[in-house]
Scaffold this active site. Sequence first.
Site, PDB file in Angstrom:
ATOM      1  N   CYS A  12      -3.464   0.273   6.890  1.00 23.98           N
ATOM      2  CA  CYS A  12      -3.520  -0.672   8.013  1.00 23.98           C
ATOM      3  C   CYS A  12      -4.202  -0.097   9.241  1.00 23.98           C
ATOM      4  CB  CYS A  12      -2.103  -1.082   8.373  1.00 23.98           C
ATOM      5  SG  CYS A  12      -1.035   0.338   8.613  1.00 23.98           S
TER       6      CYS A  12
ATOM      7  N   GLU B 212     -10.215  -7.903   9.069  1.00 22.93           N
ATOM      8  CA  GLU B 212      -9.646  -6.793   8.305  1.00 22.93           C
ATOM      9  C   GLU B 212     -10.045  -6.959   6.837  1.00 22.93           C
ATOM     10  OE1 GLU B 212      -5.342  -6.684   7.634  1.00 22.93           O
ATOM     11  OE2 GLU B 212      -5.415  -4.554   8.085  1.00 22.93           O
TER      12      GLU B 212
ATOM     13  N   GLU C 251       4.887  -4.738  11.840  1.00 26.48           N
ATOM     14  CA  GLU C 251       3.802  -3.767  11.623  1.00 26.48           C
ATOM     15  C   GLU C 251       2.709  -4.506  10.882  1.00 26.48           C
ATOM     16  OE1 GLU C 251       3.460  -0.923  12.803  1.00 26.48           O
ATOM     17  OE2 GLU C 251       5.475  -0.418  13.481  1.00 26.48           O
TER      18      GLU C 251
ATOM     19  N   GLU D  85       7.741   1.985  14.741  1.00 23.66           N
ATOM     20  CA  GLU D  85       8.477   2.678  13.686  1.00 23.66           C
ATOM     21  C   GLU D  85       8.423   4.179  13.983  1.00 23.66           C
ATOM     22  OE1 GLU D  85       6.807   0.806   9.943  1.00 23.66           O
ATOM     23  OE2 GLU D  85       8.853   0.005   9.961  1.00 23.66           O
TER      24      GLU D  85
ATOM     25  N   ASN E 220       0.800  -1.236   0.000  1.00 25.17           N
ATOM     26  CA  ASN E 220       0.000   0.000   0.000  1.00 25.17           C
ATOM     27  C   ASN E 220       0.828   1.279   0.000  1.00 25.17           C
ATOM     28  OD1 ASN E 220       0.830  -0.608   2.572  1.00 25.17           O
ATOM     29  ND2 ASN E 220      -1.082   0.014   3.557  1.00 25.17           N
TER      30      ASN E 220
ATOM     31  N   SER F  86       6.797  -5.737  -1.772  1.00 28.74           N
ATOM     32  CA  SER F  86       5.728  -6.665  -2.149  1.00 28.74           C
ATOM     33  C   SER F  86       5.833  -6.938  -3.647  1.00 28.74           C
ATOM     34  CB  SER F  86       4.374  -6.034  -1.831  1.00 28.74           C
ATOM     35  OG  SER F  86       3.360  -6.721  -2.522  1.00 28.74           O
TER      36      SER F  86
HETATM   37  P1  NDP Z   1       1.183  -9.816   3.213  1.00 26.98           P
HETATM   38  O1  NDP Z   1       1.235 -10.200   4.640  1.00 26.98           O
HETATM   39  O2  NDP Z   1       0.510 -10.693   2.254  1.00 26.98           O
HETATM   40  O3  NDP Z   1       2.665  -9.592   2.656  1.00 26.98           O
HETATM   41  C1  NDP Z   1       3.578  -8.710   3.265  1.00 26.98           C
HETATM   42  C2  NDP Z   1       4.965  -8.980   2.726  1.00 26.98           C
HETATM   43  O4  NDP Z   1       5.467 -10.198   3.261  1.00 26.98           O
HETATM   44  C3  NDP Z   1       5.019  -9.123   1.206  1.00 26.98           C
HETATM   45  O5  NDP Z   1       6.216  -8.543   0.731  1.00 26.98           O
HETATM   46  C4  NDP Z   1       5.029 -10.618   1.044  1.00 26.98           C
HETATM   47  O6  NDP Z   1       5.554 -11.033  -0.190  1.00 26.98           O
HETATM   48  C5  NDP Z   1       5.911 -11.048   2.206  1.00 26.98           C
HETATM   49  N1  NDP Z   1       5.765 -12.431   2.627  1.00 26.98           N
HETATM   50  C6  NDP Z   1       4.701 -13.249   2.477  1.00 26.98           C
HETATM   51  N2  NDP Z   1       4.951 -14.455   3.049  1.00 26.98           N
HETATM   52  C7  NDP Z   1       6.190 -14.396   3.575  1.00 26.98           C
HETATM   53  C8  NDP Z   1       7.006 -15.303   4.317  1.00 26.98           C
HETATM   54  N3  NDP Z   1       6.589 -16.532   4.631  1.00 26.98           N
HETATM   55  N4  NDP Z   1       8.233 -14.896   4.711  1.00 26.98           N
HETATM   56  C9  NDP Z   1       8.661 -13.659   4.426  1.00 26.98           C
HETATM   57  N5  NDP Z   1       7.941 -12.751   3.729  1.00 26.98           N
HETATM   58  C10 NDP Z   1       6.714 -13.100   3.319  1.00 26.98           C
HETATM   59  O7  NDP Z   1       0.548  -8.364   3.232  1.00 26.98           O
HETATM   60  P2  NDP Z   1       0.058  -7.477   1.995  1.00 26.98           P
HETATM   61  O8  NDP Z   1       1.204  -7.156   1.106  1.00 26.98           O
HETATM   62  O9  NDP Z   1      -1.162  -8.120   1.432  1.00 26.98           O
HETATM   63  O10 NDP Z   1      -0.347  -6.122   2.749  1.00 26.98           O
HETATM   64  C11 NDP Z   1      -1.540  -5.957   3.419  1.00 26.98           C
HETATM   65  C12 NDP Z   1      -1.389  -6.217   4.904  1.00 26.98           C
HETATM   66  O11 NDP Z   1      -0.359  -5.411   5.448  1.00 26.98           O
HETATM   67  C13 NDP Z   1      -2.629  -5.853   5.688  1.00 26.98           C
HETATM   68  O12 NDP Z   1      -2.919  -6.816   6.656  1.00 26.98           O
HETATM   69  C14 NDP Z   1      -2.263  -4.571   6.365  1.00 26.98           C
HETATM   70  O13 NDP Z   1      -2.976  -4.291   7.507  1.00 26.98           O
HETATM   71  C15 NDP Z   1      -0.808  -4.748   6.606  1.00 26.98           C
HETATM   72  N6  NDP Z   1      -0.159  -3.438   6.738  1.00 26.98           N
HETATM   73  C16 NDP Z   1       0.290  -3.044   7.972  1.00 26.98           C
HETATM   74  C17 NDP Z   1       0.830  -1.798   8.147  1.00 26.98           C
HETATM   75  C18 NDP Z   1       1.352  -1.356   9.479  1.00 26.98           C
HETATM   76  O14 NDP Z   1       2.164  -0.457   9.531  1.00 26.98           O
HETATM   77  N7  NDP Z   1       0.922  -1.937  10.582  1.00 26.98           N
HETATM   78  C19 NDP Z   1       0.935  -0.850   7.041  1.00 26.98           C
HETATM   79  C20 NDP Z   1       0.490  -1.399   5.773  1.00 26.98           C
HETATM   80  C21 NDP Z   1      -0.053  -2.650   5.659  1.00 26.98           C
HETATM   81  P3  NDP Z   1       4.615 -11.093  -1.499  1.00 26.98           P
HETATM   82  O15 NDP Z   1       3.361 -10.350  -1.218  1.00 26.98           O
HETATM   83  O16 NDP Z   1       5.437 -10.455  -2.536  1.00 26.98           O
HETATM   84  O17 NDP Z   1       4.370 -12.552  -1.729  1.00 26.98           O
END
Ligand code: NDP
Length: 485
Positions: free
Chosen positions: A285, A382, A251, A459, A154, A179
């Site tokens: 988020c 969510e 996060e 953060e 995002n 991502s």
């Molecule tokens: P995901 O949890 O699907 O993915 C987050 C990242 O982790 C991506 O780069 C993903 O790779 C990677 N990833 C996935 N599986 C693994 C693993 N087993 N080991 C290491 N890395 C892995 O989240 P989204 O990208 O769909 O983002 C949305 C989510 O993020 C929502 O739940 C949102 O609330 C949260 N979020 C939290 C924030 C905060 O500051 N608290 C801010 C923004 C979002 P890939 O997707 O490339 O497969």
Amino acid sequence: MPYDTQPPASHFINGSYVEDTAGTPIEVIYPATGAKIATVHCATPAIIEQAIISARQAQVAWAALSGTERGRILRRASDMLRACNHDLSVLETYDTGKPYQETSVADATSGADALEYFGGLAATLTGEHIQLGENWVYTRREALGLCVGIGAWNYPTQIACWKGAPALACGNAMVFKPSETTPLCALKVAEILHEAGLPAGVYNVVQGMGEVGQALVTDPRVDKVSLTGSVPTGRRVYAAAAEGIKHVTMELGGKSPLIIFDDADIENAVGGAILGNFYSSGQVCSNGTRVFVHKAIKEQFLTRLTERLSKAVIGDPMDPETSFGPMVSERQMRVVLGCIEKGQAEGARLVTGGGRIDREGFYLQPTVFADVTDDMSIAREEIFGPVMAVLDFEDEDDVMTRANDTEFGLAAGVFTKDLTRAHRVAARFEAGTCYINTYNDAPVEAPFGGSKNSGVGRENSKAAIEHYSQLKSVFVRMDDVEAPF
Ligand code: NDP
């Protein structure tokens, strides 16, 4: 395409763009049209190895610089990010689909703030002196070593900087994996840091999906993992990091409450609810997606909300007039449509929206449900899309219990003119980031992060320094050593 979105290569390692076409291709899609705008390749084991080796080698010399020297480079990068704000905002819009109206004020600018802030702090990082009679102890604040950053889709520029800036200020090196949905912006951040004078290898970007993240997290040469992502991914990454006793910042997601009392300024409350549900098409988020509105003002609130939502300018994200854009991907659009269907099936009242917008790209209507009850899935899970759930309440104690009845604890907000109540409510919220008469502000000076399942660590702000450095205690004896034998 008026703007060249294809990067020179997929990865940025040791100060240069690097390619390995043996990696699985990732097609980058512009969410406003569904058109392919670039292709990058997932990192192969050889690319991951190259990134880790470069980072570890570069970190030693980087940590040996003075904080002032490190900070100067970060602040120069901050200035360069601001100077390129237009181009970076256009790229962010192509990567995510968020309107230029947002990206031009919230992404590269927020990244620049982080680099400026932590660049300024770098020179102030010190240990302390502890006198023990004639003897003494001093502490050294030292880098952790190699930090891995893993981003969500995002805020790709902001996340790359929010993780990179404090890590680098403390003398660490970073390997960042964006991502797979939004791989473009972090490469620009790496390029600019390098142009600003960052030594090669200190900040590297590798592309890939979860497996690449997993390979980085489990590598014994990695000292810390900072993830922005969902709770299920957080659980997996935290567990893998625990195996190697690595430091973590998590996060994660949220389902935050926003409580609107009957004495609230209604226009401000509606404005806060709009910011907390529809900015970035709801893909934030910390969004306050469970909006508890006092029964006495509920209908008035819903009327004004609907009127103001009808003024959203939905269209081409590159048009500066557009204030509401598409979802990041077709997949995410379908996930959110599924949540909307569930809300209807569970009996919530659809006040506005509820479907796709009839145009190319992944557009959804801003959607509001009223008469939502605590047990409905749209009030518990969510959604990460433009879907607001409005719930009724009458009693403060009751609403506090309901607001806190969630596995998440990222954020929470309250609108009221009664300041005593506002602070009482803020104190009772089980959440890391709270708002009184506002919503979703995220200045770099303030700690940001969640409690409960929404995360570990903070953060931004001085608090982030604790998560990217460690203290070493050095004991100094001035008198003789007394040993028992
Ligand atoms: P995901 O949890 O699907 O993915 C987050 C990242 O982790 C991506 O780069 C993903 O790779 C990677 N990833 C996935 N599986 C693994 C693993 N087993 N080991 C290491 N890395 C892995 O989240 P989204 O990208 O769909 O983002 C949305 C989510 O993020 C929502 O739940 C949102 O609330 C949260 N979020 C939290 C924030 C905060 O500051 N608290 C801010 C923004 C979002 P890939 O997707 O490339 O497969």
